[in-house]
Write a protein that holds these residues in place. Sequence first.
Motif, PDB file in Angstrom:
ATOM      1  N   LEU A 260       0.836  -1.207   0.000  1.00  0.00           N
ATOM      2  CA  LEU A 260       0.000   0.000   0.000  1.00  0.00           C
ATOM      3  C   LEU A 260       0.867   1.252   0.000  1.00  0.00           C
ATOM      4  O   LEU A 260       0.566   2.224  -0.704  1.00  0.00           O
ATOM      5  N   ALA A 261       1.954   1.234   0.798  1.00  0.00           N
ATOM      6  CA  ALA A 261       2.850   2.392   0.857  1.00  0.00           C
ATOM      7  C   ALA A 261       3.540   2.624  -0.483  1.00  0.00           C
ATOM      8  O   ALA A 261       3.859   3.764  -0.842  1.00  0.00           O
ATOM      9  N   ASP A 262       3.757   1.543  -1.248  1.00  0.00           N
ATOM     10  CA  ASP A 262       4.393   1.661  -2.563  1.00  0.00           C
ATOM     11  C   ASP A 262       3.396   2.028  -3.660  1.00  0.00           C
ATOM     12  O   ASP A 262       3.777   2.166  -4.823  1.00  0.00           O
ATOM     13  N   GLY A 263       2.113   2.154  -3.288  1.00  0.00           N
ATOM     14  CA  GLY A 263       1.100   2.480  -4.283  1.00  0.00           C
ATOM     15  C   GLY A 263       0.694   1.306  -5.133  1.00  0.00           C
ATOM     16  O   GLY A 263       0.368   1.479  -6.321  1.00  0.00           O
ATOM     17  N   ASN A 264       0.723   0.102  -4.557  1.00  0.00           N
ATOM     18  CA  ASN A 264       0.347  -1.115  -5.277  1.00  0.00           C
ATOM     19  C   ASN A 264      -0.843  -1.794  -4.589  1.00  0.00           C
ATOM     20  O   ASN A 264      -0.692  -2.847  -3.958  1.00  0.00           O
ATOM     21  N   PRO A 265      -2.041  -1.206  -4.686  1.00  0.00           N
ATOM     22  CA  PRO A 265      -3.194  -1.784  -3.988  1.00  0.00           C
ATOM     23  C   PRO A 265      -3.559  -3.175  -4.482  1.00  0.00           C
ATOM     24  O   PRO A 265      -3.978  -4.028  -3.695  1.00  0.00           O
ATOM     25  N   ALA A 266      -3.406  -3.437  -5.771  1.00  0.00           N
ATOM     26  CA  ALA A 266      -3.736  -4.761  -6.295  1.00  0.00           C
ATOM     27  C   ALA A 266      -2.828  -5.831  -5.677  1.00  0.00           C
ATOM     28  O   ALA A 266      -3.282  -6.922  -5.318  1.00  0.00           O
ATOM     29  N   GLN A 267      -1.555  -5.501  -5.536  1.00  0.00           N
ATOM     30  CA  GLN A 267      -0.621  -6.450  -4.923  1.00  0.00           C
ATOM     31  C   GLN A 267      -0.951  -6.651  -3.447  1.00  0.00           C
ATOM     32  O   GLN A 267      -0.814  -7.759  -2.914  1.00  0.00           O
ATOM     33  N   ALA A 268      -1.391  -5.586  -2.794  1.00  0.00           N
ATOM     34  CA  ALA A 268      -1.788  -5.696  -1.385  1.00  0.00           C
ATOM     35  C   ALA A 268      -2.971  -6.645  -1.234  1.00  0.00           C
ATOM     36  O   ALA A 268      -3.006  -7.482  -0.323  1.00  0.00           O
ATOM     37  N   VAL A 269      -3.938  -6.530  -2.126  1.00  0.00           N
ATOM     38  CA  VAL A 269      -5.109  -7.416  -2.084  1.00  0.00           C
ATOM     39  C   VAL A 269      -4.697  -8.853  -2.369  1.00  0.00           C
ATOM     40  O   VAL A 269      -5.170  -9.790  -1.701  1.00  0.00           O
ATOM     41  N   ARG A 270      -3.821  -9.049  -3.338  1.00  0.00           N
ATOM     42  CA  ARG A 270      -3.371 -10.410  -3.643  1.00  0.00           C
ATOM     43  C   ARG A 270      -2.657 -11.033  -2.445  1.00  0.00           C
ATOM     44  O   ARG A 270      -2.831 -12.219  -2.153  1.00  0.00           O
ATOM     45  N   GLN A 271      -1.853 -10.232  -1.754  1.00  0.00           N
ATOM     46  CA  GLN A 271      -1.149 -10.741  -0.576  1.00  0.00           C
ATOM     47  C   GLN A 271      -2.148 -11.157   0.495  1.00  0.00           C
ATOM     48  O   GLN A 271      -2.016 -12.224   1.113  1.00  0.00           O
ATOM     49  N   TYR A 272      -3.137 -10.315   0.705  1.00  0.00           N
ATOM     50  CA  TYR A 272      -4.179 -10.627   1.695  1.00  0.00           C
ATOM     51  C   TYR A 272      -4.939 -11.890   1.305  1.00  0.00           C
ATOM     52  O   TYR A 272      -5.180 -12.771   2.146  1.00  0.00           O
ATOM     53  N   GLN A 273      -5.313 -12.020   0.048  1.00  0.00           N
ATOM     54  CA  GLN A 273      -6.092 -13.175  -0.390  1.00  0.00           C
ATOM     55  C   GLN A 273      -5.279 -14.468  -0.334  1.00  0.00           C
ATOM     56  O   GLN A 273      -5.818 -15.533  -0.031  1.00  0.00           O
ATOM     57  N   THR A 274      -3.983 -14.369  -0.613  1.00  0.00           N
ATOM     58  CA  THR A 274      -3.115 -15.550  -0.493  1.00  0.00           C
ATOM     59  C   THR A 274      -3.095 -16.039   0.946  1.00  0.00           C
ATOM     60  O   THR A 274      -3.234 -17.247   1.217  1.00  0.00           O
ATOM     61  N   TYR A 275      -2.927 -15.105   1.870  1.00  0.00           N
ATOM     62  CA  TYR A 275      -2.914 -15.472   3.287  1.00  0.00           C
ATOM     63  C   TYR A 275      -4.257 -16.047   3.717  1.00  0.00           C
ATOM     64  O   TYR A 275      -4.319 -17.080   4.412  1.00  0.00           O
ATOM     65  N   ARG A 276      -5.338 -15.417   3.289  1.00  0.00           N
ATOM     66  CA  ARG A 276      -6.675 -15.870   3.660  1.00  0.00           C
ATOM     67  C   ARG A 276      -6.938 -17.297   3.155  1.00  0.00           C
ATOM     68  O   ARG A 276      -7.478 -18.129   3.893  1.00  0.00           O
TER      69      ARG A 276
END
Length: 225
Positions: free
Chosen positions: A185-201
């Motif tokens: 999110l700090a790097d301005g990559n919201p899609a990557q942030a969501v993918r990281q969250y979904q992988t963990y979930r």
Amino acid sequence: MTGLHIQLLDGFRLDCEHSPVHVVPGARRLLALLALREGPVPRPVAATLLWPGATERRAAACLRSTLWRLVKPATPLVVATEDALALGREVEVDFRRATAVAEAPGASPEALALFKADLLPGWWQPWVQAEREWWRQARLRALEALSERFRSDGDRHHAHQAALAAVQTDPLRESAHRTLVELHLADGNPAQAVRQYQTYRTQLRAELGMEPSPHIHELVRTLLR
């Protein structure tokens, strides 16, 4: 640097004057045991740990034979007394250095490389497995602390690497996943942030039947909508 160095992280290796030295399996186990202990190891304890299936007399004989077969450099590799054994004072051990670095306040890419390594991978002995589990927990804490230090210093690249190493060490560790989400999110990559969250979930649901905590979910809640 001294002339003798024992590597325990990512596998065993003995170097003498920067050159690898062949060590027979029994001596390898003995050196690893002494390298993992801070103080002297009583001879009966070392014999029992290294040859658990042998009688006390046979284990003691195996220990004496192993000591005799050890390479004998100019700098003492093992200090042997009548009652105990210890690694020579001048012998450097990467695992001891890594544990010292883990407690240091600074952040460096060198420390990151140390914390990525497993302790004696493939060794099955109980005394190794106990130390390996301790190291796994210690390096997880160190990697997360290191990631935070890098982030505070403005080095998001190494902050990301440290958090990713923590996730690779323990894929269900939420705090490490949360750090990665925050960094994306700090790097301005919201899609990557969501993918990281979904992988963990997905991993958490599959292995434990659980849901991520509200803390990490809140980071991406608006993006999921």
